[in-house]
Design a protein around this motif. Structure first.
Motif, PDB file in Angstrom:
ATOM      1  N   ALA A 109       3.384  -2.172 -13.055  1.00  0.00           N
ATOM      2  CA  ALA A 109       3.029  -3.507 -13.140  1.00  0.00           C
ATOM      3  C   ALA A 109       3.383  -3.398 -14.994  1.00  0.00           C
ATOM      4  O   ALA A 109       3.624  -4.488 -15.544  1.00  0.00           O
ATOM      5  N   ALA A 110       4.483  -2.215 -14.961  1.00  0.00           N
ATOM      6  CA  ALA A 110       4.271  -2.730 -16.701  1.00  0.00           C
ATOM      7  C   ALA A 110       6.384  -3.491 -16.683  1.00  0.00           C
ATOM      8  O   ALA A 110       6.278  -4.026 -17.985  1.00  0.00           O
ATOM      9  N   LYS A 111       6.551  -3.300 -15.381  1.00  0.00           N
ATOM     10  CA  LYS A 111       7.565  -3.438 -15.142  1.00  0.00           C
ATOM     11  C   LYS A 111       7.799  -5.696 -14.869  1.00  0.00           C
ATOM     12  O   LYS A 111       8.995  -5.828 -14.921  1.00  0.00           O
ATOM     13  N   GLU A 112       6.851  -5.740 -14.215  1.00  0.00           N
ATOM     14  CA  GLU A 112       6.522  -6.962 -13.185  1.00  0.00           C
ATOM     15  C   GLU A 112       5.038  -7.667 -12.713  1.00  0.00           C
ATOM     16  O   GLU A 112       4.427  -6.573 -13.047  1.00  0.00           O
ATOM     17  N   ASP A 113       4.898  -8.437 -12.705  1.00  0.00           N
ATOM     18  CA  ASP A 113       3.680  -8.849 -11.662  1.00  0.00           C
ATOM     19  C   ASP A 113       3.169  -8.502 -10.712  1.00  0.00           C
ATOM     20  O   ASP A 113       4.142  -8.735  -9.990  1.00  0.00           O
ATOM     21  N   ILE A 114       2.476  -7.927 -10.351  1.00  0.00           N
ATOM     22  CA  ILE A 114       2.035  -7.197  -9.368  1.00  0.00           C
ATOM     23  C   ILE A 114       1.110  -7.683  -9.163  1.00  0.00           C
ATOM     24  O   ILE A 114      -0.121  -8.311  -9.699  1.00  0.00           O
ATOM     25  N   GLU A 115       0.096  -7.213  -7.729  1.00  0.00           N
ATOM     26  CA  GLU A 115      -1.068  -8.057  -7.191  1.00  0.00           C
ATOM     27  C   GLU A 115      -1.160  -5.958  -5.865  1.00  0.00           C
ATOM     28  O   GLU A 115      -0.193  -6.472  -5.819  1.00  0.00           O
ATOM     29  N   ILE A 116      -2.242  -5.629  -6.421  1.00  0.00           N
ATOM     30  CA  ILE A 116      -2.750  -5.053  -5.246  1.00  0.00           C
ATOM     31  C   ILE A 116      -3.574  -4.465  -4.146  1.00  0.00           C
ATOM     32  O   ILE A 116      -4.821  -5.578  -4.475  1.00  0.00           O
ATOM     33  N   GLU A 117      -2.974  -4.774  -2.429  1.00  0.00           N
ATOM     34  CA  GLU A 117      -4.628  -4.816  -1.930  1.00  0.00           C
ATOM     35  C   GLU A 117      -4.602  -3.705  -1.170  1.00  0.00           C
ATOM     36  O   GLU A 117      -3.663  -2.532  -0.962  1.00  0.00           O
ATOM     37  N   LEU A 118      -6.330  -2.649  -1.018  1.00  0.00           N
ATOM     38  CA  LEU A 118      -5.967  -1.382  -0.562  1.00  0.00           C
ATOM     39  C   LEU A 118      -6.711  -2.002   1.260  1.00  0.00           C
ATOM     40  O   LEU A 118      -7.004  -2.898   1.524  1.00  0.00           O
ATOM     41  N   ILE A 119      -6.494  -0.604   2.238  1.00  0.00           N
ATOM     42  CA  ILE A 119      -6.770  -0.643   3.276  1.00  0.00           C
ATOM     43  C   ILE A 119      -7.315   0.875   3.637  1.00  0.00           C
ATOM     44  O   ILE A 119      -6.307   1.938   2.670  1.00  0.00           O
ATOM     45  N   GLY A 120      -7.807   1.028   3.812  1.00  0.00           N
ATOM     46  CA  GLY A 120      -7.789   2.729   4.708  1.00  0.00           C
ATOM     47  C   GLY A 120      -9.468   3.357   4.675  1.00  0.00           C
ATOM     48  O   GLY A 120      -9.793   2.260   5.184  1.00  0.00           O
ATOM     49  N   LEU A 121      -9.501   4.960   4.884  1.00  0.00           N
ATOM     50  CA  LEU A 121     -10.920   5.315   5.293  1.00  0.00           C
ATOM     51  C   LEU A 121     -10.688   6.351   3.677  1.00  0.00           C
ATOM     52  O   LEU A 121      -9.803   6.202   3.250  1.00  0.00           O
ATOM     53  N   CYS A 122     -11.835   6.287   3.395  1.00  0.00           N
ATOM     54  CA  CYS A 122     -12.982   5.735   4.151  1.00  0.00           C
ATOM     55  C   CYS A 122     -13.297   5.105   3.313  1.00  0.00           C
ATOM     56  O   CYS A 122     -13.264   5.367   1.331  1.00  0.00           O
ATOM     57  N   THR A 123     -14.460   4.019   3.223  1.00  0.00           N
ATOM     58  CA  THR A 123     -14.276   2.257   2.206  1.00  0.00           C
ATOM     59  C   THR A 123     -15.251   2.733   1.478  1.00  0.00           C
ATOM     60  O   THR A 123     -15.053   3.058  -0.051  1.00  0.00           O
ATOM     61  N   ASP A 124     -16.472   4.051   1.020  1.00  0.00           N
ATOM     62  CA  ASP A 124     -17.107   4.782   0.341  1.00  0.00           C
ATOM     63  C   ASP A 124     -16.723   5.417  -0.586  1.00  0.00           C
ATOM     64  O   ASP A 124     -17.605   5.904  -0.610  1.00  0.00           O
ATOM     65  N   ILE A 125     -15.556   6.135   0.143  1.00  0.00           N
ATOM     66  CA  ILE A 125     -15.466   7.778  -0.797  1.00  0.00           C
ATOM     67  C   ILE A 125     -13.785   6.748  -1.265  1.00  0.00           C
ATOM     68  O   ILE A 125     -14.109   7.170  -2.419  1.00  0.00           O
ATOM     69  N   CYS A 126     -12.521   7.752  -0.521  1.00  0.00           N
ATOM     70  CA  CYS A 126     -11.558   7.417  -0.637  1.00  0.00           C
ATOM     71  C   CYS A 126     -11.074   5.563  -1.700  1.00  0.00           C
ATOM     72  O   CYS A 126     -10.851   5.379  -2.277  1.00  0.00           O
ATOM     73  N   VAL A 127     -11.210   4.936  -0.348  1.00  0.00           N
ATOM     74  CA  VAL A 127     -10.697   3.585  -0.507  1.00  0.00           C
ATOM     75  C   VAL A 127     -11.733   3.061  -2.674  1.00  0.00           C
ATOM     76  O   VAL A 127     -11.045   2.574  -2.662  1.00  0.00           O
ATOM     77  N   VAL A 128     -12.982   3.026  -2.088  1.00  0.00           N
ATOM     78  CA  VAL A 128     -13.426   2.834  -3.716  1.00  0.00           C
ATOM     79  C   VAL A 128     -13.209   3.743  -4.738  1.00  0.00           C
ATOM     80  O   VAL A 128     -13.089   3.651  -5.825  1.00  0.00           O
ATOM     81  N   SER A 129     -12.436   4.682  -4.236  1.00  0.00           N
ATOM     82  CA  SER A 129     -12.467   5.864  -5.499  1.00  0.00           C
ATOM     83  C   SER A 129     -11.253   5.078  -6.003  1.00  0.00           C
ATOM     84  O   SER A 129     -11.053   5.049  -7.557  1.00  0.00           O
TER      85      SER A 129
END
Length: 173
Positions: A109-129
């Protein structure tokens, strides 16, 4: 603008192994299609990575189910997704959120404009963290979560985590 996909912990133990759920199994085809829609250079996978002393750790005391022990079949990326991870960046993380992942993406992000999308497991533990850590490291970078490509420990916990992320200005769709 470059869009980066973070595929969180799509490992056998979370899909259909030690901590697997029918909801996790059900998202696999959508996850495959989502990964295929990105350039391989824009996809980062995380792997929950524990050692053989897992049961003696704080996490093991609170979640006493051995899982994602490095080098075991349960630690591997799900067989339906594994080929898509070959040659991609993989971040092994010893806990829920990864500062290494956040620092790596912050450098991009320091070098270029970005967006981030997350998917995966588990929503309530590692995705949210990881979503919240990325937001803390980069408050001005747009971050989103595709809820159809995530599953929680339970459907109610999945929904609660999505609401938490919405409250923290992460776009959930």
């Amino acid at each position: 603008m470059r869009k980066i996909l973070v595929v969180v912990d799509m490992q056998k133990d979370f899909v259909d192994g030690a901590l697997g759920t029918k909801e996790a199994v059900s998202i696999v085809p959508k996850v495959v299609e989502k990964i295929k829609s990105y350039d391989k250079n824009d996809v980062i996978f995380t792997r929950d990575t524990h050692q053989t002393d897992y049961m003696q750790t704080q996490e093991g005391a609170n979640l006493p189910v051995e899982h994602c022990i490095e080098g075991t079949p349960g630690w591997e990326i799900d067989e339906n997704i594994k080929a898509l991870s070959e040659g991609a960046t993989i971040v092994d993380k010893p806990t829920f959120g990864s500062t290494k992942l956040a620092e790596m993406i912050k450098d991009i992000a320091a070098k270029e404009d970005i967006e981030i999308e997350l998917i995966g497991l588990c929503t309530d533990i590692c995705v949210v963290s990881n979503a919240l850590m990325l937001k803390a490291f980069m408050p001005e970078v747009p971050i989103s979560v595709d809820s159809s490509c995530c599953a929680g420990v339970t459907p109610d916990k999945h929904d609660a985590a999505l609401e938490t992320m919405r409250s923290c200005q992460i776009k959930v769709y």
